[in-house]
Motif scaffolding. Structure first.
Motif, mmCIF file in Angstrom:
data_model
loop_
_atom_site.group_PDB
_atom_site.id
_atom_site.type_symbol
_atom_site.label_atom_id
_atom_site.label_comp_id
_atom_site.label_asym_id
_atom_site.label_seq_id
_atom_site.Cartn_x
_atom_site.Cartn_y
_atom_site.Cartn_z
ATOM 1 N N GLU A 106 31.373 -23.522 -26.966
ATOM 2 C CA GLU A 106 31.254 -22.924 -28.289
ATOM 3 C C GLU A 106 29.804 -22.894 -28.706
ATOM 4 O O GLU A 106 28.948 -23.380 -27.987
ATOM 5 C CB GLU A 106 32.059 -23.792 -29.266
ATOM 6 C CG GLU A 106 33.072 -23.004 -30.094
ATOM 7 C CD GLU A 106 32.715 -22.905 -31.569
ATOM 8 O OE1 GLU A 106 31.518 -22.875 -31.920
ATOM 9 O OE2 GLU A 106 33.653 -22.859 -32.390
ATOM 10 N N VAL A 107 29.555 -22.368 -29.900
ATOM 11 C CA VAL A 107 28.221 -22.464 -30.485
ATOM 12 C C VAL A 107 28.015 -23.893 -31.012
ATOM 13 O O VAL A 107 27.066 -24.578 -30.657
ATOM 14 C CB VAL A 107 28.047 -21.426 -31.610
ATOM 15 C CG1 VAL A 107 26.718 -21.621 -32.323
ATOM 16 C CG2 VAL A 107 28.145 -20.010 -31.062
ATOM 17 N N ALA A 108 28.959 -24.348 -31.835
ATOM 18 C CA ALA A 108 28.805 -25.652 -32.500
ATOM 19 C C ALA A 108 29.110 -26.809 -31.552
ATOM 20 O O ALA A 108 30.164 -26.845 -30.914
ATOM 21 C CB ALA A 108 29.724 -25.720 -33.705
ATOM 22 N N SER A 109 28.207 -27.766 -31.493
ATOM 23 C CA SER A 109 28.406 -28.946 -30.641
ATOM 24 C C SER A 109 29.688 -29.682 -31.001
ATOM 25 O O SER A 109 30.390 -30.174 -30.120
ATOM 26 C CB SER A 109 27.231 -29.910 -30.802
ATOM 27 O OG SER A 109 26.029 -29.303 -30.385
ATOM 28 N N ILE A 110 29.998 -29.755 -32.299
ATOM 29 C CA ILE A 110 31.178 -30.523 -32.698
ATOM 30 C C ILE A 110 32.434 -29.956 -32.049
ATOM 31 O O ILE A 110 33.346 -30.701 -31.708
ATOM 32 C CB ILE A 110 31.348 -30.600 -34.244
ATOM 33 C CG1 ILE A 110 31.089 -29.245 -34.903
ATOM 34 C CG2 ILE A 110 30.421 -31.638 -34.833
ATOM 35 C CD1 ILE A 110 31.337 -29.234 -36.414
ATOM 36 N N SER A 129 27.394 -21.653 -24.998
ATOM 37 C CA SER A 129 26.248 -20.787 -25.260
ATOM 38 C C SER A 129 25.155 -21.535 -26.011
ATOM 39 O O SER A 129 23.987 -21.408 -25.681
ATOM 40 C CB SER A 129 26.695 -19.574 -26.079
ATOM 41 O OG SER A 129 27.325 -20.000 -27.271
ATOM 42 N N ALA A 130 25.535 -22.331 -27.007
ATOM 43 C CA ALA A 130 24.512 -22.765 -27.966
ATOM 44 C C ALA A 130 24.652 -24.197 -28.473
ATOM 45 O O ALA A 130 23.994 -24.569 -29.427
ATOM 46 C CB ALA A 130 24.524 -21.815 -29.158
ATOM 47 N N SER A 131 25.511 -24.994 -27.838
ATOM 48 C CA SER A 131 25.664 -26.378 -28.304
ATOM 49 C C SER A 131 24.540 -27.228 -27.750
ATOM 50 O O SER A 131 24.439 -27.423 -26.545
ATOM 51 C CB SER A 131 27.011 -26.934 -27.838
ATOM 52 O OG SER A 131 28.043 -26.288 -28.517
ATOM 53 N N VAL A 132 23.701 -27.755 -28.620
ATOM 54 C CA VAL A 132 22.504 -28.456 -28.154
ATOM 55 C C VAL A 132 22.681 -29.966 -28.021
ATOM 56 O O VAL A 132 21.847 -30.629 -27.405
ATOM 57 C CB VAL A 132 21.274 -28.171 -29.074
ATOM 58 C CG1 VAL A 132 21.002 -26.674 -29.168
ATOM 59 C CG2 VAL A 132 21.450 -28.778 -30.444
ATOM 60 N N ASN A 133 23.759 -30.513 -28.570
ATOM 61 C CA ASN A 133 23.932 -31.977 -28.531
ATOM 62 C C ASN A 133 24.018 -32.480 -27.082
ATOM 63 O O ASN A 133 24.825 -31.993 -26.288
ATOM 64 C CB ASN A 133 25.190 -32.362 -29.313
ATOM 65 C CG ASN A 133 25.334 -33.872 -29.441
ATOM 66 O OD1 ASN A 133 25.950 -34.507 -28.606
ATOM 67 N ND2 ASN A 133 24.752 -34.442 -30.461
ATOM 68 N N THR A 134 23.194 -33.483 -26.765
ATOM 69 C CA THR A 134 23.100 -33.995 -25.387
ATOM 70 C C THR A 134 24.461 -34.354 -24.803
ATOM 71 O O THR A 134 24.736 -34.092 -23.631
ATOM 72 C CB THR A 134 22.190 -35.250 -25.373
ATOM 73 O OG1 THR A 134 20.947 -34.884 -25.974
ATOM 74 C CG2 THR A 134 21.944 -35.744 -23.964
ATOM 75 N N GLY A 231 21.286 -30.900 -40.566
ATOM 76 C CA GLY A 231 22.654 -30.385 -40.446
ATOM 77 C C GLY A 231 22.721 -28.870 -40.340
ATOM 78 O O GLY A 231 21.753 -28.223 -39.922
ATOM 79 N N TYR A 232 23.866 -28.314 -40.718
ATOM 80 C CA TYR A 232 24.111 -26.872 -40.633
ATOM 81 C C TYR A 232 23.660 -26.161 -41.913
ATOM 82 O O TYR A 232 23.363 -26.762 -42.926
ATOM 83 C CB TYR A 232 25.587 -26.604 -40.359
ATOM 84 C CG TYR A 232 26.050 -26.960 -38.954
ATOM 85 C CD1 TYR A 232 25.160 -27.335 -37.954
ATOM 86 C CD2 TYR A 232 27.405 -26.919 -38.629
ATOM 87 C CE1 TYR A 232 25.599 -27.648 -36.675
ATOM 88 C CE2 TYR A 232 27.857 -27.233 -37.353
ATOM 89 C CZ TYR A 232 26.949 -27.593 -36.374
ATOM 90 O OH TYR A 232 27.402 -27.896 -35.117
ATOM 91 N N TYR A 233 23.679 -24.811 -41.820
ATOM 92 C CA TYR A 233 23.027 -23.968 -42.827
ATOM 93 C C TYR A 233 23.629 -24.035 -44.237
ATOM 94 O O TYR A 233 22.898 -23.932 -45.204
ATOM 95 C CB TYR A 233 22.990 -22.513 -42.358
ATOM 96 C CG TYR A 233 24.338 -21.936 -41.981
ATOM 97 C CD1 TYR A 233 25.173 -21.381 -42.930
ATOM 98 C CD2 TYR A 233 24.785 -21.970 -40.663
ATOM 99 C CE1 TYR A 233 26.409 -20.865 -42.573
ATOM 100 C CE2 TYR A 233 26.018 -21.455 -40.304
ATOM 101 C CZ TYR A 233 26.833 -20.913 -41.264
ATOM 102 O OH TYR A 233 28.051 -20.419 -40.913
ATOM 103 N N THR A 234 24.946 -24.203 -44.360
ATOM 104 C CA THR A 234 25.546 -24.172 -45.703
ATOM 105 C C THR A 234 24.981 -25.299 -46.560
ATOM 106 O O THR A 234 24.497 -25.076 -47.675
ATOM 107 C CB THR A 234 27.083 -24.314 -45.620
ATOM 108 O OG1 THR A 234 27.575 -23.389 -44.665
ATOM 109 C CG2 THR A 234 27.738 -24.081 -46.953
HETATM 110 N N1 PHE Z 1 23.287 -25.434 -32.073
HETATM 111 C C1 PHE Z 1 24.213 -25.939 -33.043
HETATM 112 C C2 PHE Z 1 24.988 -27.082 -32.425
HETATM 113 O O1 PHE Z 1 24.720 -27.448 -31.332
HETATM 114 C C3 PHE Z 1 25.185 -24.873 -33.431
HETATM 115 C C4 PHE Z 1 24.910 -24.133 -34.675
HETATM 116 C C5 PHE Z 1 24.261 -22.951 -34.691
HETATM 117 C C6 PHE Z 1 25.343 -24.614 -35.861
HETATM 118 C C7 PHE Z 1 24.050 -22.270 -35.843
HETATM 119 C C8 PHE Z 1 25.123 -23.936 -37.037
HETATM 120 C C9 PHE Z 1 24.465 -22.755 -37.024
HETATM 121 O O2 PHE Z 1 25.851 -27.638 -33.017
#
Ligand code: PHE
Length: 380
Positions: A106-110, A129-134, A231-234
């Motif tokens: 997913e995008v979100a690591s959680i 694609s985009a989860s950056v958490n190790t 944290g996240y954008y909201t």
């Molecule tokens: N890269 C974030 C993650 O690993 C994902 C994310 C992207 C969260 C954009 C919010 C907005 O969790």
């Protein structure tokens, strides 16, 4: 919710495919089934949707060129509704009911952290694609990502705070119920203090909180040079609004969790002049980026964001591994993903390292006149 790519093939090809699958009912998988799980509705639908559009564009382009291994790709998409617990359920369905040979998300690591143990259990390769958490790829040897990790991003932000903002005293605000934020806080703190900085306030909140005035009051009393919200954008946007209304004019910055149009929609004037690090800037003049922008715009009528670009790249990396594996068999596919080297992706060259992560550059953007503006790019 299923999107079958057959529907977007030219009519004649679609008719042929329908005929073929009707006549070979014993071998229903003439397509290669890829399972995607994404937050298409709910709180984080903004990036779920663009990531999905990036993936879909990649699959359509691959199918227009004849698919992979001579077979069309079939994308099966499940919406986790941005809900906790839902990703594990839908991913299990994609594997056991739909027999997906690989997973994208997913995008979100959680949510990647919820799905990864299921993929690992069934031995099905998953490419985030985009989860950056190790911790995401640490779940097991079937889990991959095509983005940088938080340990790099935390270092980039610490250096940015020290060298660009000339901040020595930073206040940090963490979403304690979000593994991504907790990880970013830890790594930023390590790097910022190693570089001579001091964390003068360490404030916390939980996902969905709306009132940050108590934290900001404590921060104001500590008189920092800058605030980082990990944290996240909201929540970041609301925090900026409340900070400005409390008279805090100092720089506020964050990581890629800030990167969504909603940051500006919610934050308005309060996010002007803030900074964040992310994976992609559509303003990058490179030919790959500009051509991708054009194709994405032609298909979706919008400029791609980082999540669209990374979604697109995750699908291409998977397709490349399938082609090199020469089979959809999961062990061979896994081995081919491990061997990914110097793959020319839209977000930069992708080499999968020993931890199944990608080492890539980060960009820093700022908000100017209600738009994102490129500030700098930082190589690993
Ligand atoms: N890269 C974030 C993650 O690993 C994902 C994310 C992207 C969260 C954009 C919010 C907005 O969790």
């Amino acid at each position: 919710m299923h999107h079958t790519l057959r529907s977007s093939l030219p009519l004649a090809a679609a008719a042929l495919l329908a005929l073929l699958s009707a006549s070979c009912s014993k071998t229903p998988s003439s397509t290669i089934r890829i399972g995607e799980y994404a937050s298409l509705t709910g709180k984080e639908a903004a990036y779920g949707e663009t990531s999905h559009k990036g993936i879909l564009l990649a699959v359509e382009e691959l199918n227009a060129r004849g698919g992979v291994l001579g077979r069309p790709l079939e994308l099966l998409t499940e919406d986790n509704q941005s809900k906790q617990g839902e990703s594990a359920t839908v991913v299990k369905k994609l594997i056991t009911r739909d027999q997906a040979v690989a997973l994208l998300g997913e995008v979100a690591s959680i949510r990647s952290l919820e799905a990864a143990p299921v993929a690992q259990h069934y031995g099905i390769p998953m490419v985030s694609s985009a989860s950056v958490n190790t911790k995401v790829t640490e779940v097991g040897d079937c889990i991959f990502r095509v983005c940088f990790v938080d340990s790099f991003q935390g270092r980039v932000l610490a250096k940015f705070a020290l060298d660009h903002l000339h901040a020595r005293r930073v206040a940090i605000v963490t979403s304690v119920s979000n593994a991504y934020s907790v990880g970013m806080t830890r790594i930023f703190t390590e790097n910022f203090t190693a570089g001579g900085g001091t964390i003068v306030a360490d404030q916390k909140y939980s996902e969905g909180d709306k009132d940050f005035r108590a934290q900001l009051t404590a921060i104001k009393a500590a008189s920092p040079d800058a605030i980082i919200a990990t944290g996240y954008y909201t929540e970041a946007a609301l925090l900026c609004k409340q900070a400005r209304s409390l008279g805090l004019t100092l720089p506020i910055f964050g990581g890629d969790g800030w990167d969504a149009p909603a940051l500006i929609e919610i934050g308005g004037d309060a996010v002007e002049g803030t900074y964040f690090s992310t994976h992609y800037s559509p303003d990058n003049p490179s030919a790959e980026v500009q051509q991708f922008n054009q194709r994405y715009r032609a298909r979706w009528g919008a400029v791609p964001d980082a999540w669209a670009a990374l979604g697109y790249d995750s699908a291409l990396v998977l397709a490349d591994a399938l082609a090199r594996a020469g089979t959809t068999e999961p062990h061979a596919l896994r081995a081919a993903l491990v061997a990914t080297k110097n793959f020319p992706a839209v977000t930069g060259r992708i080499t999968i390292d020993a931890q199944r992560n990608a080492s890539k550059s980060a960009v820093i953007l700022t908000v100017k006149n209600g738009k994102y503006q490129f500030v700098t790019s930082v190589a690993p």
